[in-house]
Motif scaffolding. Structure first.
Motif: not given
Length: 643
Positions: A405-413, A440-446
């Protein structure tokens, strides 16, 4: 373990059976007190009696006249027989049976023998199950492979033609030595296969065993070393004795660095077990006695730690390098591993090979296996192009975490971070083409930005390296120019950019201020598995000047990336919005998004994008992994160069 336990159970049952055979019991009846027995004898109720030692069994009639059995233990009464005869009892006497001496000894010593057997069993387990058990502690563990043992031929080995040619010549020498000896040539004593992990050194040795029409012994370097000093040396002697009996033959030692490390590095001095083993190996290979017809083939990915005496001519006469495969080699390796995989018509082996620069043979084998597993997961009859692309992304970056679950602000960043990398790479002429960008998050990366070189790179010019630094700066600039914020997502970008700039200045002579000189020493860190540069033996003034030049180099490329993004700010917004909406864009979709057009919306399961890690030289194809999901510390998950 199960077989040993079963063996001891069978032995125990056999001994019990033998004991029962030599001690057949009398027919038992109802237990009767001695007083009752005497009373019934006096009343004439006893019909039969069998006497053995102090035990009497027989039959008597009860008050109703029915016969019943009895079993009674009697005291030492010499008049018992006469009393029974006086009452007209049918008397029978059994002789005492002597138990054989051997059986009595086994019965009395059985607990001790069992303890000794358990002790021997655990001693064998501690010794690793060496030949001959406890008496074969110093015997060699080399295995003689026959023609039917996992037969591998040179047709199964691809991507290392020069190495195959070297080992083929050795096999021909064994088959037809006169072809070479007529000109004064001598058979080589040893051949060392050197290369990075996963390049196929052991597979090449197995192919030698499959092609050679001579005995082939296989052993690991760790099989020589034991906790007791002298055992390894004894095993080396025994191994060469076995080989001499089968000469001409080949002995293969895998991971020879386990016993061939540089002498003098241990704390035990000359009595160290590893040094004793190495000394014996040196003597056997080229000592006082000759070992004609015995060729030693060894493999290692750490030639830098081997003792120099082991590498000199006369011992390992040839060092065969097994490198990572080039484009043609990767194509051949993929074809070998795809033989047993049903392929769809849209799978292009050449394109797949082009998209996997820097992959070793083991990496390519894993890629084909992951693609087959992905196809099986969706119940497909054949492996498609999309399966290979999914497998490639999984091997390089890990499994997608769509449940995160990623917030819209983090997704925009993350979107502007990756859009900044992508846009800068698009407008730099020396940069590798961008083939995929995803949030799309993979491993520890966003998020990720993937670049793939047009062809394998084995050398890099200064302009290409400067462009790489600018691309690394684009992620932070995309966040800063649009959102006005700084996050930890660019920490690894800065780390890699700083290291690259410092190498340009101190190692590669690409700075006008510092000139074509090397500053510092490159040292290998065994625990890190790579080489690092230490600025030793340089003055404080020189170190300060290096820091100034490195800073200027980074700041110049930072300003260049900033100018590109400011000049094309509208395209930065278009690209970031497309990433927020569609999450993954390939080459075609990136171009359409920058033109303000709707992407083709190719699903990732049908994506035709391709990329891969770097060749061994640095730097090359880069995979920028965007912001980390660990916000409490600087990100270390932005993987730059994958070698």
């Amino acid at each position: 373990m199960g077989k040993n336990i079963l063996l001891w159970v069978v032995i125990g049952l056999t001994m019990m059976s033998l004991f029962n055979m030599f001690s057949a019991p009398l027919v038992k009846g109802d237990r009767m007190p001695y007083s009752t027995f005497v009373e019934k004898v006096n009343q004439g109720m006893v019909e039969t009696a069998t006497i053995k030692d102090n035990r009497v069994v027989g039959q008597y009639r009860d008050s109703s006249g029915e016969l019943k059995s009895f079993d009674v233990t009697v005291p030492n009464d010499p008049n018992l027989s006469q009393r029974l005869l006086d009452q007209h009892v049918q008397v029978d006497v059994k002789e005492r049976e002597e138990v054989p001496f051997i059986i009595s000894v086994l019965i009395s010593w059985f607990p001790m023998l069992l303890l000794i057997a358990v002790w021997v069993f655990f001693m064998r387990q501690m010794q690793g199950g060496g030949k001959g058990g406890a008496m074969g502690f110093g015997k060699s563990k080399a295995k003689l492979l026959n023609e039917n043992t996992a037969r591998v031929t040179f047709e199964d080995v691809a991507g290392c033609d020069e190495a195959k040619q070297e080992v083929t010549e050795v096999i021909e020498f064994l088959r037809e030595p006169s072809k070479f000896t007529r000109l004064g040539g001598k058979i080589p004593k040893g051949m060392l296969l050197v290369g990075p992990p996963g390049t196929g050194k052991t597979l090449l040795a197995r192919a030698i065993a499959g092609e050679a029409e001579v005995p082939f012994f296989s052993i690991s370097g760790s099989d020589f070393v034991e906790m007791f000093v002298g055992v390894g040396a004894s095993r080396v002697r025994d191994m060469f004795e076995q080989a001499k009996k089968s000469a001409p033959c080949i002995v293969f030692v895998d991971e020879i660095d386990a016993m061939g490390r540089h002498r003098g590095a241990g704390i035990g001095g000359g009595n160290d077990e590893r040094e004793q083993t190495l000394n014996q190996m040196l003597v056997e290979m080229d000592g006082f006695e000759s070992n004609e017809g015995v060729i030693l083939v060894a493999a290692t990915n750490r030639p830098d730690v081997l003792d120099p005496a082991l590498l000199r001519p006369g011992r390992f006469d040839r060092q065969v390098v097994v490198p990572r495969p080039d484009l043609l080699g990767r194509e051949q390796i993929l074809k070998v591993h795809m033989r047993k995989v049903p392929l769809s018509g849209n799978v292009d082996v050449k394109e797949l090979a082009r998209g996997t620069p820097g992959f070793s043979g083991a990496d390519l084998a894993n890629l084909v296996n992951e693609a087959a597993l992905n196809a099986a997961r969706f119940d497909r009859d054949k492996v498609t192009r999309a399966d290979f692309e999914t497998a490639k992304d999984k091997v390089m970056m890990g499994t997608e975490r769509r449940s995160m679950i990623i917030s819209d602000d983090q997704k925009k960043t993350t979107a502007y971070h990756e859009a900044g990398h992508t846009l800068v790479a698009k407008y730099l002429k020396n940069a590798d083409p961008v083939h995929k960008v995803s949030i799309i998050p993979r491993g520890q990366a966003l998020g990720i930005t993937m670049q793939m070189p047009v062809e394998d790179r084995f050398n890099h010019d200064r302009e290409y390296l400067r462009d790489q630094i600018s691309i690394m700066m684009g992620g932070r600039l995309g966040e800063e120019l649009v959102l006005g914020q700084m996050t930890t997502g660019a920490s690894n970008d800065f780390e890699r950019a700083t290291q690259l700039a410092r190498n340009m200045v101190t190692q590669w002579g690409m700075s006008d201020e510092m000139g074509p000189m090397v500053y510092g020493e490159r040292e290998h860190e065994p625990f890190l598995g790579r080489e690092i540069t230490r600025q030793t033996n340089i003055s404080e003034e020189t170190a300060r000047k290096i820091d100034i030049v490195v800073r200027k180099l980074i700041e110049d490329n930072y300003a260049r990336a900033k100018n590109i993004l400011e000049e094309h700010m509208d395209q930065l917004h278009l690209l970031a919005n497309a990433l927020i909406k569609y999450e993954t864009l390939d080459t075609t979709d990136i171009d359409r998004a920058m033109e303000g057009k709707e992407p083709l919306l190719i699903k990732e399961s049908q994506s035709t994008t391709s990329t891969g890690p770097l060749p061994p030289e640095e730097p090359s194809a880069r995979v920028d992994i965007g912001q980390s999901n660990e916000q409490n510390k600087p990100s270390d998950s932005e993987a730059g160069q994958i070698n």
